[in-house]
Design an enzyme around this catalytic site. Structure first.
Site, PDB file in Angstrom:
ATOM      1  N   ARG A  88       0.826  -1.207   0.000  1.00 46.24           N
ATOM      2  CA  ARG A  88       0.000   0.000   0.000  1.00 46.24           C
ATOM      3  C   ARG A  88       0.860   1.258   0.000  1.00 46.24           C
ATOM      4  O   ARG A  88       1.450   1.623   1.027  1.00 46.24           O
ATOM      5  CB  ARG A  88      -0.924   0.001   1.209  1.00 46.24           C
ATOM      6  CG  ARG A  88      -1.879   1.181   1.307  1.00 46.24           C
ATOM      7  CD  ARG A  88      -2.849   1.263   0.163  1.00 46.24           C
ATOM      8  NE  ARG A  88      -3.755   0.115   0.166  1.00 46.24           N
ATOM      9  CZ  ARG A  88      -4.487  -0.225  -0.887  1.00 46.24           C
ATOM     10  NH1 ARG A  88      -4.408   0.462  -2.015  1.00 46.24           N
ATOM     11  NH2 ARG A  88      -5.271  -1.289  -0.828  1.00 46.24           N
ATOM     12  N   ARG A 114       2.244  -6.119 -10.311  1.00 50.94           N
ATOM     13  CA  ARG A 114       2.623  -5.450  -9.053  1.00 50.94           C
ATOM     14  C   ARG A 114       2.890  -6.450  -7.938  1.00 50.94           C
ATOM     15  O   ARG A 114       3.513  -6.097  -6.926  1.00 50.94           O
ATOM     16  CB  ARG A 114       1.569  -4.430  -8.619  1.00 50.94           C
ATOM     17  CG  ARG A 114       0.181  -4.973  -8.354  1.00 50.94           C
ATOM     18  CD  ARG A 114      -0.732  -3.894  -7.841  1.00 50.94           C
ATOM     19  NE  ARG A 114      -2.114  -4.344  -7.711  1.00 50.94           N
ATOM     20  CZ  ARG A 114      -3.027  -3.754  -6.947  1.00 50.94           C
ATOM     21  NH1 ARG A 114      -2.702  -2.701  -6.213  1.00 50.94           N
ATOM     22  NH2 ARG A 114      -4.261  -4.210  -6.901  1.00 50.94           N
ATOM     23  N   HIS A 184       0.658   4.013 -10.631  1.00 52.66           N
ATOM     24  CA  HIS A 184      -0.366   4.327  -9.629  1.00 52.66           C
ATOM     25  C   HIS A 184       0.264   5.071  -8.442  1.00 52.66           C
ATOM     26  O   HIS A 184       0.242   4.634  -7.300  1.00 52.66           O
ATOM     27  CB  HIS A 184      -0.978   3.004  -9.174  1.00 52.66           C
ATOM     28  CG  HIS A 184      -2.252   3.099  -8.400  1.00 52.66           C
ATOM     29  ND1 HIS A 184      -2.383   3.819  -7.248  1.00 52.66           N
ATOM     30  CD2 HIS A 184      -3.457   2.519  -8.624  1.00 52.66           C
ATOM     31  CE1 HIS A 184      -3.603   3.674  -6.784  1.00 52.66           C
ATOM     32  NE2 HIS A 184      -4.288   2.906  -7.599  1.00 52.66           N
ATOM     33  N   GLU A 287      -2.409   9.349 -10.955  1.00 53.32           N
ATOM     34  CA  GLU A 287      -1.850   8.204 -11.664  1.00 53.32           C
ATOM     35  C   GLU A 287      -1.740   8.501 -13.163  1.00 53.32           C
ATOM     36  O   GLU A 287      -2.702   8.978 -13.766  1.00 53.32           O
ATOM     37  CB  GLU A 287      -2.743   6.993 -11.402  1.00 53.32           C
ATOM     38  CG  GLU A 287      -2.995   6.765  -9.897  1.00 53.32           C
ATOM     39  CD  GLU A 287      -4.191   5.893  -9.607  1.00 53.32           C
ATOM     40  OE1 GLU A 287      -4.892   6.142  -8.593  1.00 53.32           O
ATOM     41  OE2 GLU A 287      -4.471   4.976 -10.421  1.00 53.32           O
TER      42      GLU A 287
HETATM   43  O1  TA6 Z   1      -6.667   4.031  -8.901  1.00 58.76           O
HETATM   44  C1  TA6 Z   1      -7.803   4.110  -8.159  1.00 58.76           C
HETATM   45  C2  TA6 Z   1      -8.286   2.706  -7.835  1.00 58.76           C
HETATM   46  O2  TA6 Z   1      -8.635   2.018  -8.990  1.00 58.76           O
HETATM   47  C3  TA6 Z   1      -9.425   2.792  -6.808  1.00 58.76           C
HETATM   48  O3  TA6 Z   1     -10.648   2.398  -7.346  1.00 58.76           O
HETATM   49  C4  TA6 Z   1      -8.958   1.924  -5.653  1.00 58.76           C
HETATM   50  O4  TA6 Z   1      -9.450   0.693  -5.684  1.00 58.76           O
HETATM   51  C5  TA6 Z   1      -7.440   1.998  -5.823  1.00 58.76           C
HETATM   52  O5  TA6 Z   1      -7.232   1.961  -7.191  1.00 58.76           O
HETATM   53  C6  TA6 Z   1      -6.626   1.003  -5.057  1.00 58.76           C
HETATM   54  O6  TA6 Z   1      -6.723  -0.263  -5.561  1.00 58.76           O
HETATM   55  P1  TA6 Z   1      -6.060  -1.497  -4.758  1.00 58.76           P
HETATM   56  O7  TA6 Z   1      -6.330  -2.700  -5.612  1.00 58.76           O
HETATM   57  O8  TA6 Z   1      -4.586  -1.198  -4.616  1.00 58.76           O
HETATM   58  O9  TA6 Z   1      -6.717  -1.527  -3.406  1.00 58.76           O
END
Ligand code: TA6
Length: 315
Positions: A88, A114, A184, A287
């Site tokens: 995260r 990832r 991201h 992003e």
């Molecule tokens: O980039 C935004 C997003 O697509 C949100 O909808 C949210 O889910 C975020 O990514 C994080 O995704 P993750 O799979 O890392 O929890």
């Protein structure tokens, strides 16, 4: 715990004296970088940048003993470094699809790279003192059931007074391949209520929180609630202004037509479980990618390079 053997081999082949070293962080191997401009760390899992901090050049700051500026990249206090589990924060690489897979909801969100372990294929120092690292996704880490195309994926990272990322997709197959993708990036902010995103005015966006409706952005963006928007056909440059830390982060991109702005705020943070205590107050994702209408088709034998360069400007 990664094998000592693997660490020793990596340091033998790719360490740079006094500048780049590979160490273990729980299950993962991390490249730790320090040069005249900045410090940074990059996990081999996901080729995920975890931190980037620029060294101060201003005398006043140095006199105060603050050799480093505020971090640029946000990493959750509750981030975990477990093999195969996503981290995260930092800069996760979303590829070869962004978000949910278009047809298979059982496939991993944001693709599979990832959580994969990338190879280091090259490290170097530039005359200007930047540190470059090239990562490549090994074919052994490509789940053929999910992705049967003959593609090659590399991430080139350059650490200095700016942070540059180039995500290169090569299509070695005989047919056109279509992907969606994103860097991201989780940016660190002084206080989410004190920042403004500029450069997306006039762009159409898909509002993931309002039934994926299409809307048009009218003004610079201030955040006071959960936000999850995919801006389409965006310009090459946008910025994040932070009044609290008196800085603007310029986000300069190439071959990117989509920009996502995301903050989970309180409830979604609680559901995610690894955002940390009030983590949402000190991060904002902006992003750089190609998503939805902007997804990219790469012809047989061709390649595509998605680029982002982050630059800090005092305001
Ligand atoms: O980039 C935004 C997003 O697509 C949100 O909808 C949210 O889910 C975020 O990514 C994080 O995704 P993750 O799979 O890392 O929890």
């Amino acid at each position: 715990m990664p094998s000592q053997q693997k660490l020793a081999t990596l340091n033998e082949q790719f360490a740079i004296e006094g500048q780049l070293q590979f160490n273990a962080t729980d299950d993962l191997i991390v490249a730790n970088i320090t040069n005249q401009h900045a410090t940074a760390s990059i996990a081999l899992q996901g080729a995920q940048v975890l931190s980037w901090v620029v060294k101060r050049e201003d005398k006043r700051g140095a006199e105060r003993g603050a050799n480093e500026q505020q971090p640029l990249i946000w990493l959750s206090d509750e981030a975990t470094f477990i093999a195969g589990k996503t981290i995260r924060g930092g800069i996760p690489v979303c590829w070869p699809w962004f978000g949910a897979h278009p047809d298979r909801e059982d496939y991993p969100a944001h693709g599979f790279v990832r959580a994969a372990v990338w190879d280091v294929v090259e490290t170097s120092t530039t005359a200007a003192g930047q540190t470059n690292v090239v990562f490549r996704l090994p074919q052994t880490q490509v789940p053929l059931a999910l992705w049967s195309h003959n593609t090659e994926l590399e991430l080139h990272v350059s650490v200095g007074a700016t942070l540059e990322l180039n995500l290169i997709t090569r299509n070695h197959g005989s047919e056109t391949v279509t992907i969606s993708q994103a860097l991201h990036s989780y940016f660190a902010v002084s206080d989410i209520k004190d920042v403004t995103v500029k450069g997306l005015e006039g762009c159409q966006f898909i509002d993931a929180l309002d039934d994926w409706q299409r809307k048009v952005e009218i003004t610079p963006i201030c955040i006071d609630a959960e936000i999850d928007r995919i801006y389409q056909n965006t310009k090459p440059v946008c910025s994040l202004e932070d009044k609290g830390w008196q800085r603007r982060i310029n986000i300069e991109t190439n071959n990117s037509r989509s920009t996502v702005v995301w903050n989970p705020w309180i409830e979604k943070s609680a559901r995610l479980g690894d955002m940390g205590e009030d983590g949402y107050l000190n991060m904002l994702c902006i992003e750089t990618g190609n998503i939805g209408d902007d997804r990219v088709s790469i012809a047989a034998g061709a390649e595509h390079c998605l680029s982002a360069c982050y630059r800090i400007v005092k305001i």
